[in-house]
Structure formats: structure tokens, C-alpha cells
Design an enzyme around this catalytic site. Structure first.
Site, PDB file in Angstrom:
ATOM      1  N   TYR A 297      27.287  46.738  35.946  1.00 19.00           N
ATOM      2  CA  TYR A 297      28.524  46.018  35.625  1.00 19.00           C
ATOM      3  C   TYR A 297      28.952  46.333  34.200  1.00 19.00           C
ATOM      4  CZ  TYR A 297      31.812  42.083  36.123  1.00 19.00           C
ATOM      5  OH  TYR A 297      32.939  41.294  36.238  1.00 19.00           O
ATOM      6  N   TYR A 341      38.839  47.072  37.702  1.00 21.63           N
ATOM      7  CA  TYR A 341      38.109  45.832  37.447  1.00 21.63           C
ATOM      8  C   TYR A 341      38.313  44.912  38.643  1.00 21.63           C
ATOM      9  CZ  TYR A 341      36.913  41.327  35.284  1.00 21.63           C
ATOM     10  OH  TYR A 341      36.367  40.108  35.000  1.00 21.63           O
TER      11      TYR A 341
END
Length: 388
Positions: A297, A341
């Protein structure tokens, strides 16, 4: 820590389908429409119909409830529905929840989804603008008056301490950004397709909150992503090769807050991801050397370095050199820095493609993929593997 032995979930479920909308800065349609598009695409990828679905999992932040998405996509009765808290930290936990339901016989086909207009609508990067009274809001009250208003400002505190502790400069973060954008440049689905960057570009990008530059920060994206989870046995009969859920874990550390855990003994790591790492290794029986590709991430580059260290790929303070040396295939879709995102859900999809052998930046012979969710908050992770 609370978990001291391997759990029994590994190998009980698999990802059978992935689907997404296009990733953009202005989708021109509602978040519900994005969710429905992604869910239908994932079911089609798996070779399933809406009538096969009896479970759904999403994020507490999602504006499209399970029953509404079910109506919009033609899904009928649901025997399982769940939501996971803490923003991007929920990504891998949605798949864990689905796998738990499959393993317990509560559901047979579970769809995990996330959809938002995070660029054209509510932008998380704009920081705290309005908050209902809550314990979490009260905690933020200790930081907001002093200017810590945005995710970048919260991460910058930890990033600065990391650099100081290991005698590094902000250029240490550059290789993470360059790696993500290099992969994104070859990914037609990525917003930054065809647009790689150099270390010089990173160093020349403007400050957001020191020591974070513009190119240390992820995008803001409109889009949707969905993941279909079912039993390994059923997945074998479907359209695509299964990506077996070898291990799944959630983690919250001691003195955990949302992005502002500044009262820990050490600010140079991510204890919540350490909890996840220990459980993933324990349950899977694997070690860092067994991982073929890592999808970590990357909302902010410093936390990618800290994750590599928490998982034991390198020693504390050495992750920048590890990335520079290409010690591990990393964020082969371009990550949230380069592709989109989507609160980490697109990273899970990339791990599935790597296991299937269909990534645009395919790692030859990849059979084991590590995926992580948002850091700085209670988080989660997965190890996906090939079926035999």
C-alpha cells in the site's frame, strides 16, 4: 500480541474474479454506478451471474450500501454482508471477511467492492473539514489546532523521524516513486500510463509537507474495483485460475490511533503492519524469500519502506537501498502512486493477475504474492498463491 498460533483460514477460499471501472479524475457518474459496474465486471471475469452471489463486503466509508448495490446489479437474497472500518486499512480485510464467510459456510460467493469519486467528489487529501463527535474525533483534537490537518501532514511526522533515526534524506523515498511510475508507464489502465519519472523528477517536485514531496503522495481517483471470493473447489470450475487465499490477517498495534500514533516508544516503524506480518508468516509457513511479488500500500512512499522492514525483507533503515537494488518486484500495476488510488483494492486485483500470469508487468513464474492494505491505521494483509 493477541494471536500466537497459525489460524485455520489458509487455503479455504480463493479469488475467482476481479473487475474495475476505468480510473479517472472525473467519472461523470455516481458512486453507486461505479460500484455496480465494478461488481458486474468482476462477476463476468469469474464466469458467474448476480444470482450466484449471496454475500457482500465493503468499507465503512463507502456510500453505496450492500443492499443498494445488490439491487443495482440484480443480486438477490444475501446471507452475509459486512463492512470493515479504517479506510484503506480495510482493503485486504474485506477479502478476509469473505474468506471467513466461505470457510464457515455462511455464504458461497462473496463480492468485495469499493467505489468512490475521490477526485471529483470528496477528496481525502483535503483533510479534516467536518467530523461528527466521536472518540476518534476527540483524538484528532490534540493535533488539528497545531496544523496537522491532512493525511500528508500526519505521515510527515513519522517520515521525518524515520529519516533522522537512520541518517537519511528525503531522496530516500524517491526509488519507491520511480518504481511505481515505471510500472504504471507500461500499464494501459494506469492514469500515468506512458509517463515514467526519474529520481531527478522526484527531487524537483514541490514540497507538500516536509519531508514529503508531491511525488511521494498517491493520486486522488474516481473509480470502482470489485473482487469475487468463493471456495477453492468452486473456483477451480470457473472461468479463471483461482488465486488461493493462503493467509489473511488484520492488525492494530499498541497505542494505535488513526494516522497519528505519536505516543509509541518508536516512530520509525508500523507496528500494526508488524502484527499482520507475523500472522501471515505464521499461518502460511512462508518467509520473505518465498514471495515472488509484493503489492504494498503506497499512499505515501515512506510507509512502503517501513512495510518492507516490518515484513523482514530488509533490516530497519535499509529499505531505500533494497528498493533501489530492485530486491523484490514491487507494485507492478504502478500502485496508488501510478495506477490509481482505490483504497488498495486495485492492488489486490494486481496480485490476482500476477498469480494468473496476466499482469502487464508479469513476474515470470510468480506463484506467491503479498498484498497489504493502508498503513498508519489498523490494517490488513493477504498472501495469495497459485492452486498447486
Amino acid at each position: 500480541m493477541s494471536v500466537r498460533k497459525a489460524d485455520l483460514l489458509g487455503g479455504r477460499a480463493a479469488v475467482a474474479g476481479v473487475g474495475a471501472t476505468e480510473f479517472s479524475k472525473d467519472s461523470g457518474r455516481s458512486e453507486l454506478t461505479l460500484a455496480a459496474e465494478a461488481v458486474r465486471a468482476a462477476l463476468d471475469d469469474a464466469g458467474l451471474s448476480p444470482a450466484d452471489v449471496d454475500g457482500m463486503v465493503s468499507f465503512t466509508m463507502d456510500t453505496s450500501p450492500e443492499i443498494t448495490v445488490a439491487q443495482a446489479t440484480g443480486i438477490g437474497e444475501l446471507s452475509f454482508f459486512s463492512r470493515v472500518h479504517y479506510g484503506g486499512g480495510a482493503a485486504c480485510a474485506t477479502v478476509q471477511q469473505a474468506a471467513l464467510a466461505i470457510a464457515a459456510g455462511v455464504a458461497e460467493v462473496v463480492v468485495c467492492y469499493r467505489a468512490f469519486n475521490e477526485r471529483s467528489g470528496r477528496r481525502f487529501g483535503s483533510g479534516v473539514q467536518r467530523r461528527e463527535p466521536s472518540a476518534e474525533g476527540a483524538a484528532l483534537g490534540w493535533y488539528l489546532p497545531f496544523g496537522l490537518l491532512t493525511p500528508a501532514s500526519w505521515v510527515a511526522m513519522t517520515a521525518q523521524r524515520y529519516l533522522h533515526a537512520y541518517g537519511l534524506t528525503p531522496e530516500a523515498f524517491g526509488h519507491v516513486a520511480v518504481t511505481g511510475r515505471r510500472h504504471a508507464a507500461r500499464n494501459p489502465a494506469a492514469y500515468f500510463h506512458g509517463r515514467p519519472i526519474t529520481l531527478a523528477d522526484h527531487a524537483a517536485s514541490r514540497w507538500i509537507v516536509e519531508p514529503l514531496r508531491l511525488l511521494d503522495c498517491c493520486q486522488e481517483t474516481d473509480g470502482g474495483q470489485a473482487i469475487v471470493v468463493t471456495s477453492v473447489e468452486r473456483a477451480r470450475e470457473l472461468r479463471r485460475p483461482p488465486a488461493v487465499i493462503v493467509a489473511a490477517a488484520q492488525g492494530a498495534g499498541r497505542a494505535q490511533e488513526q494516522m497519528t500514533s505519536y505516543y509509541r516508544d518508536d516512530l520509525t516503524g508500523l507496528p500494526e503492519m508488524g502484527v499482520v506480518a507475523r500472522q501471515l508468516w505464521r499461518t502460511s509457513g512462508l518467509a520473505p524469500a518465498d514471495v515472488d511479488v509484493a503489492i504494498l500500500y503506497d499512499h505515501f512512499t515512506p510507509f512502503v519502506l517501513m512495510q518492507l522492514e516490518e515484513f523482514g525483507f530488509c533490516k530497519p533503515g535499509e529499505a531505500a537501498d533494497f528498493v533501489a537494488a530492485a530486491g523484490l518486484p514491487l507494485n507492478t500495476h504502478g500502485g496508488q502512486l501510478g495506477e490509481a488510488y482505490l483504497h488498495g483494492m486495485n492492488g489486490i486485483a494486481e496480485a490476482v493477475r500476477q498469480i494468473r500470469g496476466t499482469s502487464v508487468n508479469q513476474v515470470a513464474g510468480a506463484v506467491t504474492a503479498l498484498v497489504t492494505a493502508g498503513t498508519g491505521v489498523p490494517t490488513s494483509g493477504l498472501i495469495l498463491g497459485s492452486d498447486g
